[in-house]
Design an enzyme around this catalytic site. Sequence first.
Site, PDB file in Angstrom:
ATOM      1  N   SER A  11      50.384  36.130   3.616  1.00 24.24           N
ATOM      2  CA  SER A  11      49.998  35.939   5.016  1.00 24.24           C
ATOM      3  C   SER A  11      48.536  36.311   5.197  1.00 24.24           C
ATOM      4  CB  SER A  11      50.853  36.821   5.919  1.00 24.24           C
ATOM      5  OG  SER A  11      50.276  36.846   7.213  1.00 24.24           O
ATOM      6  N   HIS A  35      50.809  31.468   4.235  1.00 26.24           N
ATOM      7  CA  HIS A  35      51.445  31.723   5.531  1.00 26.24           C
ATOM      8  C   HIS A  35      50.373  31.976   6.589  1.00 26.24           C
ATOM      9  CE1 HIS A  35      54.934  33.021   7.975  1.00 26.24           C
ATOM     10  NE2 HIS A  35      54.142  33.964   8.454  1.00 26.24           N
ATOM     11  N   ASP A  37      49.757  32.858  10.518  1.00 18.70           N
ATOM     12  CA  ASP A  37      50.382  33.398  11.729  1.00 18.70           C
ATOM     13  C   ASP A  37      49.559  33.045  12.961  1.00 18.70           C
ATOM     14  OD1 ASP A  37      52.711  34.944  10.771  1.00 18.70           O
ATOM     15  OD2 ASP A  37      51.185  36.054   9.641  1.00 18.70           O
ATOM     16  N   MET A  39      49.333  33.377  16.908  1.00 22.40           N
ATOM     17  CA  MET A  39      49.863  34.181  18.025  1.00 22.40           C
ATOM     18  C   MET A  39      49.032  33.920  19.266  1.00 22.40           C
ATOM     19  SD  MET A  39      50.579  37.839  16.189  1.00 22.40           S
ATOM     20  CE  MET A  39      50.982  37.982  14.441  1.00 22.40           C
ATOM     21  N   HIS A  68      53.383  29.698  11.021  1.00 20.72           N
ATOM     22  CA  HIS A  68      54.368  30.464  11.793  1.00 20.72           C
ATOM     23  C   HIS A  68      53.836  30.618  13.209  1.00 20.72           C
ATOM     24  CE1 HIS A  68      56.528  34.655  12.253  1.00 20.72           C
ATOM     25  NE2 HIS A  68      57.002  33.739  13.074  1.00 20.72           N
ATOM     26  N   MET A  70      53.950  31.929  16.678  1.00 21.39           N
ATOM     27  CA  MET A  70      54.493  32.927  17.590  1.00 21.39           C
ATOM     28  C   MET A  70      53.861  32.656  18.951  1.00 21.39           C
ATOM     29  SD  MET A  70      54.422  36.053  14.904  1.00 21.39           S
ATOM     30  CE  MET A  70      53.400  35.082  13.801  1.00 21.39           C
ATOM     31  N   MET A 139      62.926  37.208  10.816  1.00 23.87           N
ATOM     32  CA  MET A 139      61.978  38.322  10.902  1.00 23.87           C
ATOM     33  C   MET A 139      62.659  39.592  10.402  1.00 23.87           C
ATOM     34  SD  MET A 139      59.186  36.949  12.113  1.00 23.87           S
ATOM     35  CE  MET A 139      58.288  38.501  12.023  1.00 23.87           C
ATOM     36  N   ASP A 177      60.133  37.677   6.701  1.00 22.51           N
ATOM     37  CA  ASP A 177      58.757  37.943   7.100  1.00 22.51           C
ATOM     38  C   ASP A 177      58.694  39.305   7.780  1.00 22.51           C
ATOM     39  OD1 ASP A 177      56.145  37.840   7.943  1.00 22.51           O
ATOM     40  OD2 ASP A 177      56.406  36.136   9.293  1.00 22.51           O
TER      41      ASP A 177
HETATM   42  C1  DX5 Z   1      53.941  39.347  11.931  1.00 21.75           C
HETATM   43  C2  DX5 Z   1      53.736  38.152  11.052  1.00 21.75           C
HETATM   44  C3  DX5 Z   1      53.785  38.408   9.596  1.00 21.75           C
HETATM   45  C4  DX5 Z   1      52.800  39.436   9.089  1.00 21.75           C
HETATM   46  C5  DX5 Z   1      53.509  40.201   8.013  1.00 21.75           C
HETATM   47  O1  DX5 Z   1      54.516  38.992  13.122  1.00 21.75           O
HETATM   48  O2  DX5 Z   1      54.689  37.146  11.299  1.00 21.75           O
HETATM   49  O3  DX5 Z   1      53.653  37.205   8.856  1.00 21.75           O
HETATM   50  O4  DX5 Z   1      51.622  38.892   8.572  1.00 21.75           O
HETATM   51  O5  DX5 Z   1      52.704  41.230   7.608  1.00 21.75           O
HETATM   52  P1  DX5 Z   1      53.209  42.346   6.609  1.00 21.75           P
HETATM   53  O6  DX5 Z   1      53.583  41.645   5.321  1.00 21.75           O
HETATM   54  O7  DX5 Z   1      52.044  43.225   6.481  1.00 21.75           O
HETATM   55  O8  DX5 Z   1      54.402  42.991   7.248  1.00 21.75           O
HETATM   56 ZN    ZN Z   2      54.553  35.389   9.958  1.00 21.69          ZN
END
Ligand code: DX5
Ligand code: ZN
Length: 226
Positions: A11, A35, A37, A39, A68, A70, A139, A177
């Site tokens: 990620s 990956h 993210d 947000m 991903h 969010m 998650m 994740d």
């Molecule tokens: C958090 C993200 C994850 C995040 C995971 O909401 O969806 O993908 O990057 O990070 P780690 O591996 O540090 O928990």
């Molecule tokens: Zn993620």
Amino acid sequence: MTVPPPIVAPSILAADFARLAEEVRVVEDAADWLHVDVMDNHFVPNLTIGLPVVQSLRAVTALPFDVHLMIDDPRRWAPGYADAGAYNVTFHAEACDDPVALAKDLRSAGAKAGLAIDRDTPIEPYLDLLPSFDTLLIMTIKAGFGGQRFIPQLLDKVRAARRHVDTGHLELRIEVDGGIAADTIEQASAAGADAFVAGTAVYGAADPAQAVRHLRALAERAAPGA
Ligand code: DX5
Ligand code: ZN
């Protein structure tokens, strides 16, 4: 039961955002997917990156993008990520009132479709929708921030999903994740996950590529039937 080789998806949330292209290249030969993210400061309190960054990054790597989302209102935004060349676009069940329709849109835009289930959402209402999806992201933390502590109880959802996928002979990756690292990936793999997102455990390591390979080896060894 044949077990497909596990997917490891670093990620970039844990990467240095001022050097994103370099940070992607560091894992290029070791990772299966990248990956990303997204947000929006609405669905989750945090704010990260969006479509322009994904479009720019798409040009600097051959790695498949595992996006991903969010975000609220994924029906409005998700197809744009498919159009930008994402391999898989995952949106949250909690943010969408017609997940099957959006999965269809994503597939017709040329991407794989992913359904994400946040910490407090039960899996059961969604099991019957899985034939419309290519990935199910469970998650193992509350979505929103990297670097949180893995919650082992959430693997019950992975076990339930694995049973459903296997008995229904569905072609679906079960992805986990949040808090995935060398000390947690084996239990997630043993529970039936076969795709693993790791932020801190990869980009916080002295050698991120080596960290990816190590995680994959641990997942492979712990996989049911391995
Ligand atoms: C958090 C993200 C994850 C995040 C995971 O909401 O969806 O993908 O990057 O990070 P780690 O591996 O540090 O928990
Ligand atoms: Zn993620």
